[in-house]
Write an enzyme that holds these catalytic residues in place. Structure first.
Site, PDB file in Angstrom:
ATOM      1  N   LYS A 180     -13.541  -6.448  -8.442  1.00 28.49           N
ATOM      2  CA  LYS A 180     -14.136  -6.623  -7.122  1.00 28.49           C
ATOM      3  C   LYS A 180     -15.625  -6.903  -7.321  1.00 28.49           C
ATOM      4  CE  LYS A 180     -11.077  -3.694  -4.347  1.00 28.49           C
ATOM      5  NZ  LYS A 180      -9.878  -3.524  -5.180  1.00 28.49           N
ATOM      6  N   LYS A 218       0.847  -1.180   0.000  1.00 23.51           N
ATOM      7  CA  LYS A 218       0.000   0.000   0.000  1.00 23.51           C
ATOM      8  C   LYS A 218       0.891   1.241   0.000  1.00 23.51           C
ATOM      9  CE  LYS A 218      -3.939  -2.004  -0.220  1.00 23.51           C
ATOM     10  NZ  LYS A 218      -4.620  -1.965  -1.544  1.00 23.51           N
TER      11      LYS A 218
END
Ligand code: MG
Length: 332
Positions: free
Chosen positions: A230, A130
């Site tokens: 997703k 991240k």
């Protein structure tokens, strides 16, 4: 969520937005949306997946994250009604299992690099860093983690829309010699495309791809090598499968997952991922190993950095009602 049928079958689905600030979705919105849409669905046949998806789109514009758990629960019921795992109904099972990635939360470069050995000991060989913070620090983060990689590992730097274009360009130049994928550097599609055209790193789009229109545009622009699908972003397994099959035909590899979730989401992800041609499946996610509470039995469990879809009918899960508690909304 739970759907009961007059045939005695019960299906389950889960929608878990990653807070209200990640995508145009939020947890209370799922409940409000179910309250709006649910009464229109009473009496419908849950095994008629296609007509039901069109009906939901006609009854409620947008809000794919509301429709996603309904659609997942209908696939669960369809699988149970014909005695087959959802994976088989989504196209068939490719191989024995699927490859997982591990996200590494944003910390100092040294702390992030220190996480790699532990995750590798758990079997992971795909690491998603991240980033999306201060560009100079992000360059150090990517370099520190890359130094810990072994042959065959893959590294993705996911900015989650966090950079402006000038910072993104500085980062990709700053790691030009590193074998790293760059994921969703900026907020908009146009900004991402601009960065894409200034780097030769493999490029992943995620937040800006939420349906067939954006997918086809990005494919036509050659804006991505990998796309993150997703389930709730597309509105359920039905539409995520359409996107998956399009990507497979276009040669665009995929990370198949959801925004977040527990055991039910992990089961749904596993069925979609496991029915994806292996070369096209870049990675997938076992969200149930990120959470501290198990909400269902029978969900896939990580084994040596991989997981497999259940071979039981439907999703193959049994919710733990003692954990989930009483329903907050009952529509009948
Ligand atoms: Mg991402």
């Amino acid at each position: 969520m739970q759907i009961d049928t007059d045939q005695g079958l019960t299906g389950f689905g889960e929608s878990c937005p990653l807070g209200p600030f990640y995508l145009p979705a939020y947890a209370a919105g799922v409940r409000a949306g179910l309250g709006e849409l649910g009464p229109h669905l009473i009496g419908k046949d849950p095994t008629q997946i296609g007509p039901l998806a069109r009906f939901m789109d006609a009854a409620l514009k947008g809000h794919p994250y509301v429709k996603s758990p309904i659609d997942i629960a209908c696939w669960d019921i369809l699988g149970q009604s014909c005695g087959r795992p959802v994976c088989d109904l989504l196209g068939g099972r490719f191989g024995d299992d699927v490859l997982l990635y591990r996200a590494i939360s944003q910390q100092s470069p040294e702390e992030m690099a220190d996480k790699v050995a532990g995750y590798r000991a758990e079997g992971y060989t795909r690491f998603q860093l991240k980033v999306g913070g201060e560009a100079d620090v992000d360059v150090r983060r990517i370099r520190a983690v890359a130094a810990k990689l072994k042959d065959g590992d893959r590294l993705v730097a996911d900015a989650n829309t966090g950079w402006l274009m000038h910072d993104a360009v500085r980062v990709v130049r700053g790691v030009a010699d590193v074998d790293v994928y760059i994921e969703q550097p900026c907020a908009t599609y146009e900004e991402c495309l601009s960065v894409r055209r200034m780097t030769n790193h493999p490029f992943v789009l995620d937040e800006v791809i939420d349906g067939v229109d954006s997918l086809l545009r990005a494919a036509a622009d050659r804006a991505m090598d990998v796309v993150n699908i997703k389930i709730s972003k597309f509105g359920g397994l039905t539409k995520a499968r359409l996107a998956r099959d399009l990507c497979a035909s276009l040669g665009v590899a995929m990370t198949i997952e959801d925004t977040w979730g527990g055991d039910i989401t992990t089961a749904a992800i596993a069925h979609l991922a496991h029915s994806t041609p292996t070369p096209l499946l870049f990675t997938t996610t076992d969200f149930n190993s990120y959470v501290t509470v198990s909400t269902a039995d029978g969900a896939p469990q990580r084994r040596n950095g991989r997981m497999a879809a259940s071979s039981a009918p439907g999703l193959g899960i049994r919710p733990r009602r003692e954990v989930l508690g009483k329903p907050v909304l009952d529509i009948h």
